[in-house]
Design a protein around this motif. Structure first.
Motif, short mmCIF file in Angstrom:
data_model
loop_
_atom_site.label_atom_id
_atom_site.label_comp_id
_atom_site.label_asym_id
_atom_site.label_seq_id
_atom_site.Cartn_x
_atom_site.Cartn_y
_atom_site.Cartn_z
N PRO A 548 0.89 -1.06 -0.27
CA PRO A 548 -0.22 -0.25 -0.05
C PRO A 548 1.23 1.66 -0.12
N ALA A 549 0.56 2.27 -0.86
CA ALA A 549 0.78 3.66 -0.42
C ALA A 549 1.48 4.44 0.91
N ARG A 550 0.71 3.54 1.91
CA ARG A 550 0.86 4.79 2.87
C ARG A 550 2.36 4.04 3.86
N LYS A 551 2.55 2.24 3.03
CA LYS A 551 3.28 1.99 3.42
C LYS A 551 4.82 1.63 2.56
N PHE A 552 4.87 2.35 2.34
CA PHE A 552 6.31 2.59 0.73
C PHE A 552 7.57 3.07 2.11
N LYS A 553 7.17 3.76 3.04
CA LYS A 553 8.25 4.62 3.56
C LYS A 553 8.42 3.73 4.65
N THR A 554 8.20 2.58 5.30
CA THR A 554 8.77 1.78 6.28
C THR A 554 8.63 0.75 5.54
N ALA A 555 8.32 -0.30 4.44
CA ALA A 555 8.20 -1.60 4.03
C ALA A 555 9.54 -1.70 3.96
N GLN A 556 10.04 -3.28 4.67
CA GLN A 556 10.96 -3.96 4.12
C GLN A 556 11.10 -4.30 3.41
N VAL A 557 12.30 -4.40 2.57
CA VAL A 557 12.81 -4.97 1.09
C VAL A 557 13.46 -5.25 1.17
N ASP A 558 14.27 -6.03 0.27
CA ASP A 558 15.65 -6.34 0.05
C ASP A 558 15.85 -6.94 -1.89
N ALA A 559 15.64 -6.11 -2.81
CA ALA A 559 15.45 -6.31 -4.16
C ALA A 559 16.54 -7.18 -4.48
N PHE A 560 17.56 -7.83 -3.53
CA PHE A 560 18.38 -9.14 -4.14
C PHE A 560 17.62 -10.82 -3.42
N ASP A 561 16.07 -10.47 -2.95
CA ASP A 561 15.86 -12.24 -2.87
C ASP A 561 14.50 -12.82 -3.86
N VAL A 562 15.32 -11.90 -5.59
CA VAL A 562 15.22 -12.31 -6.58
C VAL A 562 16.07 -12.92 -7.15
N ALA A 563 16.16 -14.75 -7.53
CA ALA A 563 17.84 -14.63 -7.81
C ALA A 563 17.43 -14.79 -9.46
N ILE A 564 17.81 -14.59 -10.50
CA ILE A 564 17.78 -13.50 -11.44
C ILE A 564 19.19 -14.70 -11.97
N HIS A 565 18.78 -15.84 -13.12
CA HIS A 565 19.64 -16.78 -13.64
C HIS A 565 19.71 -16.68 -14.94
N SER A 566 19.95 -15.16 -15.50
CA SER A 566 20.59 -14.84 -16.83
C SER A 566 20.95 -13.30 -16.38
N GLN A 567 21.69 -13.39 -16.80
CA GLN A 567 22.80 -11.36 -16.96
C GLN A 567 23.07 -10.72 -18.41
N ASN A 568 23.22 -12.16 -18.76
CA ASN A 568 23.59 -11.60 -20.08
C ASN A 568 22.55 -10.92 -20.82
#
Length: 581
Positions: A548-568
């Motif tokens: 939700p928009a009101r929780k963007f500031k306080t939300a805990q997020v790690d952009a690296f919890d997505v395993a990307i299998h191809s970086q080419n």
């Protein structure tokens, strides 16, 4: 007894070992890119404002330099509506009235005023394709060539039909400038500078309008056709005038200076570095690294590593390719991108829905209060100057820790209150109407200060940050098109509200726009998120998880919890979510 399978040949074993080694190298490369991206993200989070300025001084310069393209459009906007009060302009392009004066009909006034809007819509839509294919630099340079040719049509227009064509044609490159300057600013700087450089675009609008109103005021004394031809000529020279002497001197100066405004910008842009984000999206990794080095200076305080920053861009690009399957205008309305497109469009629209068209009539109310034309123009210049000062005020508020959402929401509340005050001034008895008109004009300037400290300035940062990198140009284009549509509607409605021969609402129009602004406050509270302090990858994850928009500031997020299998760069990525405990 079953037959035994033939033993693999030596060549087959060697090939299998080579494939295994290649797969191990690929995985190792992916892990290295992810590790570098994480380090770059942490450094951007820890980077202070002054560290960002010291590390990215060239990015600051190039962003502000390319943003000066907006000054030309701000200048032109201040000319069109003010020229209708010029007798010389009316005599050239208007028709003779029964009282012996010349005037431009309401239909042609509406056509000239909205002609540029139509051209801008065309330019905006074209920009969504052209700049993503050919790059930001070449697109800006091509538009500078076009604007030089189109402005010459203004200067030489023999009739009002030619003037109308010039408005539409000039609107095409202006539409490109409106979005390209914002996206370039957001992509050449780190998180610490992103909000400041995108907001600076609004300052350029104010500078252009301020120059325009100054040139007009400086030519009020002229009684010949140069009263309007000089301002048209100077929109490509960027030089004002107060007393240019005889006509032949004026003509010589105009001929000499006519193309001095776009030419320096064209030369500068030719040497400007391309957006490293755009180069990464095109798979030109080494060029992106060189571009990043051209945008930065050696600063050991932040332990900057260009390879880490480029890998962060690669990681974000791959993440967005996994989330968004395509990159067309239709993809802006699919999946999680629909929410982002909606917010960007509404942020642009709320600039008009919060009463912007009503506040532009400060000169009208001041003249109703008995001020002469010159004094009214002085107030108008003060209002345009607020556009510039407001940007620096917004910078100060952001530096003190106020987020974009907080500034936008607080500003809307202030605008709403000011509009209702203007509405209640309409209840003042007739004996005090002159005083009420003066107070209304002053309140409109107060409104302008609130607007430029918040909604008018912060919108540029919000639209640049909320849209995804992959669809940023197209998303901002759609939002700006909605802005133009709403602007046309508001510019038609407001004269009817104020005109004594139409609806004659007068100050009561403040109640209408106050109510509209109140709805904007409600929308912002529930829908507009807080993007400050977040990397683009983190914003992608927050939107994907439908936070939700009101929780963007306080939300805990790690952009690296997505395993990307191809970086080419040339491969279609395969990704999976790895939820951490």
């Amino acid at each position: 007894m079953s037959e035994l399978a033939p033993a693999p040949t030596r060549d087959a074993r060697v090939e299998a070992e080579m494939q295994e080694e290649a797969e191990m190298e690929r995985i190792k490369s992916i892990n290295q890119i992810t590790a570098n991206a994480r380090l770059a993200t942490e450094k951007e989070h820890n980077m202070t404002l002054m560290q960002g300025v010291r590390l990215y001084p060239k990015a600051v310069f190039w962003s502000m330099f390319i943003s000066t393209c907006i000054i030309m459009e701000g200048y032109q906007l201040s000319l069109t509506n003010n020229f209708y009060a010029f007798p010389q302009f009316n005599k050239k392009y208007g028709t003779l009235q029964p009282d012996g004066t010349y005037s431009i009909s309401a239909a042609w006034q509406a056509g000239l005023s909205n002609g540029a809007n139509v051209g801008e819509m065309i330019g905006l839509l074209l920009n969504g394709f052209v700049s993503e294919r050919y790059g930001y630099r070449y697109t800006v340079m091509a538009c500078l060539v076009l604007i030089s040719a189109f402005i010459a049509i203004f200067f030489c227009a023999p009739n009002i039909q030619t003037l109308q064509a010039a408005e539409v044609l000039a609107g095409i490159p202006w539409g490109v400038f409106q979005t390209l300057t914002i996206t370039y600013a957001s992509e050449v700087c780190p998180v610490a500078l992103r909000g400041y450089l995108t907001c600076y675009v609004n300052c350029c609008w104010g500078i252009g309008q301020l120059i325009g109103i100054g040139v007009i005021k400086g030519n009020l004394w002229r009684t010949d056709e140069w009263a309007y031809r000089i301002p048209y000529a100077l929109q490509v020279s960027g030089i004002g005038t107060t007393d240019l002497g005889s006509d032949w001197v004026v003509a010589s100066i105009v001929d000499a200076l006519q193309w001095m405004w776009p030419l320096p910008i064209f030369i500068g842009v030719a040497f400007a570095p391309e957006s490293p984000w755009w180069l990464v999206r095109k798979g030109r990794i080494e060029e992106a690294r060189r571009s990043l080095l051209r945008l930065t200076s050696l600063d050991r305080e932040t332990d900057f590593d260009p390879d880490e920053t480029v890998d962060m861009m690669r990681h974000t690009t791959e993440l967005e390719q996994e989330i968004t399957t395509g990159a067309s205008y239709l993809d802006c309305f699919r999946g999680v991108n629909l929410r982002r497109t909606e917010i960007v469009c509404m942020v642009w629209a709320m600039q008009n829905l919060s009463g912007n068209s009503f506040s532009n009539y400060s000169t009208y109310f001041l003249e109703q209060a008995g001020l002469d034309q010159s004094t009214s123009y002085n107030f108008a210049m003060g209002q345009y100057a607020i556009n510039c000062v407001g940007v620096f005020g917004a910078w100060a508020l952001m530096a003190w820790g106020m987020g974009r959402r907080t500034l936008f929401l607080t500003g809307l509340c202030g605008l709403c209150a000011a509009l209702f005050v203007m509405g209640f001034l309409g209840l003042v008895p007739a004996a005090h109407k002159q005083t009420a008109s003066l107070v209304t004009g002053i309140m409109m300037i107060v409104w302008a200060l609130f607007y430029q400290l918040s909604v008018g300035t912060i919108a540029y940062s919000l639209v640049a940050e909320i849209s995804t990198r992959r669809l940023q140009i197209k998303t901002v284009v759609l939002g700006r098109n909605l802005y133009l549509i709403v602007n046309i509607i508001c510019s038609v409605l407001t004269p009817y509200m104020l005109n004594p021969t139409a609806w004659n609402w007068g100050n009561y129009a403040g109640f209408f726009w106050g109510g509209s602004c109140a709805l904007c406050v409600v929308y912002t509270y529930f829908r507009v998120p807080e993007p400050s302090g977040r990397t683009f990858a983190e914003l992608d994850v927050l939107f994907e998880r439908k936070v939700p928009a009101r929780k963007f500031k306080t939300a805990q997020v790690d952009a690296f919890d997505v395993a990307i299998h191809s970086q080419n760069a040339g491969d279609k990525p395969k990704a999976e979510h790895v939820e951490k405990a």
